[in-house]
Design a protein around this motif. Structure first.
Motif, PDB file in Angstrom:
ATOM      1  N   LEU A  90       0.783  -1.097  -0.058  1.00  0.00           N
ATOM      2  CA  LEU A  90      -0.018   0.109  -0.116  1.00  0.00           C
ATOM      3  C   LEU A  90       0.902   1.210   0.226  1.00  0.00           C
ATOM      4  N   ILE A  91       2.040   1.231   0.233  1.00  0.00           N
ATOM      5  CA  ILE A  91       3.101   2.368   0.101  1.00  0.00           C
ATOM      6  C   ILE A  91       3.477   2.451  -1.179  1.00  0.00           C
ATOM      7  N   CYS A  92       3.526   3.741  -1.552  1.00  0.00           N
ATOM      8  CA  CYS A  92       4.124   3.911  -3.123  1.00  0.00           C
ATOM      9  C   CYS A  92       5.623   3.607  -3.061  1.00  0.00           C
ATOM     10  N   PRO A  93       5.930   2.817  -4.282  1.00  0.00           N
ATOM     11  CA  PRO A  93       7.334   2.461  -4.333  1.00  0.00           C
ATOM     12  C   PRO A  93       8.378   3.175  -4.594  1.00  0.00           C
TER      13      PRO A  93
ATOM     14  N   ASP B  15       0.063  -1.096  -7.984  1.00  0.00           N
ATOM     15  CA  ASP B  15      -1.042  -2.140  -7.450  1.00  0.00           C
ATOM     16  C   ASP B  15      -2.187  -1.142  -7.031  1.00  0.00           C
ATOM     17  N   GLY B  16      -2.453   0.065  -7.737  1.00  0.00           N
ATOM     18  CA  GLY B  16      -3.569   0.818  -7.700  1.00  0.00           C
ATOM     19  C   GLY B  16      -3.147   1.878  -6.825  1.00  0.00           C
ATOM     20  N   TYR B  17      -4.154   2.229  -5.963  1.00  0.00           N
ATOM     21  CA  TYR B  17      -3.664   3.452  -5.002  1.00  0.00           C
ATOM     22  C   TYR B  17      -2.778   3.183  -4.130  1.00  0.00           C
ATOM     23  N   CYS B  18      -1.699   3.809  -4.033  1.00  0.00           N
ATOM     24  CA  CYS B  18      -0.829   3.694  -2.852  1.00  0.00           C
ATOM     25  C   CYS B  18      -0.696   5.262  -1.973  1.00  0.00           C
ATOM     26  N   LEU B  19      -0.079   4.790  -0.804  1.00  0.00           N
ATOM     27  CA  LEU B  19      -0.111   5.987   0.086  1.00  0.00           C
ATOM     28  C   LEU B  19       1.596   6.547   0.127  1.00  0.00           C
ATOM     29  N   GLY B  20       1.589   7.658  -0.054  1.00  0.00           N
ATOM     30  CA  GLY B  20       3.171   8.356  -0.206  1.00  0.00           C
ATOM     31  C   GLY B  20       3.449   9.388   0.931  1.00  0.00           C
ATOM     32  N   GLU B  21       2.328   9.860   1.461  1.00  0.00           N
ATOM     33  CA  GLU B  21       2.811  11.005   2.484  1.00  0.00           C
ATOM     34  C   GLU B  21       1.564  11.091   3.505  1.00  0.00           C
ATOM     35  N   VAL B  22       1.877  11.753   4.694  1.00  0.00           N
ATOM     36  CA  VAL B  22       0.798  11.974   5.755  1.00  0.00           C
ATOM     37  C   VAL B  22       1.091  13.300   6.344  1.00  0.00           C
ATOM     38  N   GLU B  23      -0.084  14.284   6.383  1.00  0.00           N
ATOM     39  CA  GLU B  23       0.248  15.354   7.007  1.00  0.00           C
ATOM     40  C   GLU B  23      -0.815  15.647   8.319  1.00  0.00           C
ATOM     41  N   ASP B  24      -0.393  16.340   8.857  1.00  0.00           N
ATOM     42  CA  ASP B  24      -1.092  16.625  10.055  1.00  0.00           C
ATOM     43  C   ASP B  24      -2.177  17.582   9.731  1.00  0.00           C
TER      44      ASP B  24
ATOM     45  N   LYS C  69       7.792   5.797   2.064  1.00  0.00           N
ATOM     46  CA  LYS C  69       8.605   4.981   1.683  1.00  0.00           C
ATOM     47  C   LYS C  69       9.788   4.886   2.588  1.00  0.00           C
ATOM     48  N   LEU C  70      10.392   6.098   2.974  1.00  0.00           N
ATOM     49  CA  LEU C  70      11.334   6.503   3.452  1.00  0.00           C
ATOM     50  C   LEU C  70      11.322   6.309   5.105  1.00  0.00           C
ATOM     51  N   ASP C  71      10.029   6.428   5.643  1.00  0.00           N
ATOM     52  CA  ASP C  71       9.651   6.281   7.146  1.00  0.00           C
ATOM     53  C   ASP C  71       8.174   5.920   6.903  1.00  0.00           C
ATOM     54  N   ALA C  72       7.806   4.646   7.253  1.00  0.00           N
ATOM     55  CA  ALA C  72       6.328   4.017   7.320  1.00  0.00           C
ATOM     56  C   ALA C  72       5.793   4.303   8.379  1.00  0.00           C
ATOM     57  N   SER C  73       6.367   5.020   9.468  1.00  0.00           N
ATOM     58  CA  SER C  73       5.904   5.269  10.869  1.00  0.00           C
ATOM     59  C   SER C  73       4.898   6.193  11.064  1.00  0.00           C
ATOM     60  N   ALA C  74       4.436   7.003  10.125  1.00  0.00           N
ATOM     61  CA  ALA C  74       3.613   8.200  10.264  1.00  0.00           C
ATOM     62  C   ALA C  74       2.482   8.020  10.752  1.00  0.00           C
ATOM     63  N   LEU C  75       1.788   7.022  10.893  1.00  0.00           N
ATOM     64  CA  LEU C  75       0.519   6.842  11.537  1.00  0.00           C
ATOM     65  C   LEU C  75       0.551   5.778  12.693  1.00  0.00           C
TER      66      LEU C  75
ATOM     67  N   GLY D  88       3.363  19.686  -6.964  1.00  0.00           N
ATOM     68  CA  GLY D  88       3.458  20.371  -8.078  1.00  0.00           C
ATOM     69  C   GLY D  88       4.712  21.404  -8.180  1.00  0.00           C
ATOM     70  N   THR D  89       5.830  21.128  -7.292  1.00  0.00           N
ATOM     71  CA  THR D  89       6.873  22.150  -7.046  1.00  0.00           C
ATOM     72  C   THR D  89       7.998  21.812  -7.887  1.00  0.00           C
ATOM     73  N   GLY D  90       7.848  20.557  -8.620  1.00  0.00           N
ATOM     74  CA  GLY D  90       8.981  20.051  -9.504  1.00  0.00           C
ATOM     75  C   GLY D  90      10.167  19.565  -8.756  1.00  0.00           C
ATOM     76  N   ALA D  91      10.024  19.439  -7.263  1.00  0.00           N
ATOM     77  CA  ALA D  91      11.141  19.223  -6.435  1.00  0.00           C
ATOM     78  C   ALA D  91      11.347  17.725  -6.672  1.00  0.00           C
ATOM     79  N   GLY D  92      10.432  16.901  -6.725  1.00  0.00           N
ATOM     80  CA  GLY D  92      10.375  15.278  -6.777  1.00  0.00           C
ATOM     81  C   GLY D  92      10.724  14.718  -5.640  1.00  0.00           C
ATOM     82  N   GLY D  93      11.664  13.688  -5.844  1.00  0.00           N
ATOM     83  CA  GLY D  93      12.066  12.855  -4.399  1.00  0.00           C
ATOM     84  C   GLY D  93      11.172  11.557  -4.151  1.00  0.00           C
ATOM     85  N   GLN D  94      11.617  10.986  -3.262  1.00  0.00           N
ATOM     86  CA  GLN D  94      10.856   9.663  -2.757  1.00  0.00           C
ATOM     87  C   GLN D  94       9.575   9.952  -2.045  1.00  0.00           C
ATOM     88  N   PRO D  95       8.751   9.123  -2.063  1.00  0.00           N
ATOM     89  CA  PRO D  95       7.383   9.357  -1.137  1.00  0.00           C
ATOM     90  C   PRO D  95       8.056   9.397   0.301  1.00  0.00           C
ATOM     91  N   PRO D  96       7.694   9.957   1.136  1.00  0.00           N
ATOM     92  CA  PRO D  96       7.970  10.112   2.698  1.00  0.00           C
ATOM     93  C   PRO D  96       7.509   8.854   3.404  1.00  0.00           C
TER      94      PRO D  96
END
Length: 271
Positions: free
Chosen positions: A189-192, A262-271, A211-217, A201-209
């Motif tokens: 479920l986490i974006c690869p 695999d369909g919709y994947c999660l990439g980031e969590v915001e407060d 993916k780097l740290d799956a403990s956000a929730l 849409g900033t153009g910065a790109g990078g890896q989904p947060p």
């Protein structure tokens, strides 16, 4: 998801996490009964409620026998059980989608009787009007619950898909997955990170947060599954508003998703 042109569109639309579209891939050809699947990654618990007994022969997929076998197990249940049983069986899909996509078993069975086509992220069967697409993770389980959608649909994943992906991830986080087999290793479920992550849409790109740290929730102790709400962003991403409980307080988290293999994947969590 002429057939060759439609398939090309589908593959191109699913190349990465931040793009929309439909994926396609591998499968075998054995029938399963209505007993518990014996594969190491069961996608479901086959239903037992009898509805009808019309036999279904799923079309073979050249070079990918496992795909036909995995879909055959599902097709046998589709024509012999009721919708509520299929909802329980196909727990990887939102119940609302199962009710609509599987509402006409005979028509769907006629589509999957045709030869299948192996694609980049999914395997598909089509009659030129309707397409039945099974993702690789579903096929790998030995029991593939596919999407059913009009032929030519490029972006067939819905907001219901996005909300349900968030629901499954939250359910895992609070220790109550929708099914005991619903683990990240088996059903990602986490974006690869196949594409630059850029929901703003900033153009910065990078890896989904995530993916780097799956403990956000991980601090979430409870959530309100019926109050999850998905909204499409201008960038093509989706945000799901999720009421959650953290340390006894009800808070709101914004979960950002994109379409991946695999369909919709999660990439980031915001407060």
């Amino acid at each position: 998801m002429s057939v060759a042109a439609a398939l090309a569109l589908l593959v191109a639309g699913c190349e990465g996490d931040g793009q929309s579209g439909i994926p396609t891939d591998p499968p075998a050809t054995e029938e399963t009964t209505t007993t518990e699947p014996t594969t190491t990654r069961p996608s479901t618990t086959p239903p037992t409620t009898t509805r009808r007994a019309a036999p279904v022969d799923v079309g073979e997929v050249p070079g990918n026998p496992a795909a036909a076998a995995a879909l055959q197990a599902w097709a046998d249940d589709l024509v012999s059980t009721d919708i509520e049983s299929m909802i329980e069986t196909c727990w990887t899909l939102a119940p609302s989608l199962v009710r609509t996509m599987y509402a006409d078993p005979e028509s769907v069975a006629a589509v999957v009787a045709r030869p299948g086509m192996d694609g980049q992220y999914a395997v598909s069967w089509t009659d030129g009007t309707t397409r039945v697409s099974a993702k690789r993770s579903e096929i790998a389980s030995g029991y593939a619950c596919p999407h059913v959608h009009p032929e030519g649909t490029v972006d067939y994943y819905t907001l219901d898909d996005a909300e349900y992906a968030a629901r499954r991830f939250l359910a895992r986080a609070v220790g109550d997955p929708v099914d005991r087999a619903d683990r990240e290793a088996a059903y990602p479920l986490i974006c690869p990170g196949n594409s630059p992550w850029d929901p703003r849409g900033t153009g910065a790109g990078g890896q989904p947060p995530l993916k780097l740290d799956a403990s956000a929730l991980d601090d979430v102790s409870d959530f309100a599954p019926d109050r999850l709400r998905a909204t499409r962003l201008a960038s093509g991403y989706v945000t799901v508003t999720a009421p959650v409980t953290v340390d006894g307080d009800e808070l709101t988290r914004q979960i950002l998703l994109a379409v991946g293999p695999d369909g919709y994947c999660l990439g980031e969590v915001e407060d």
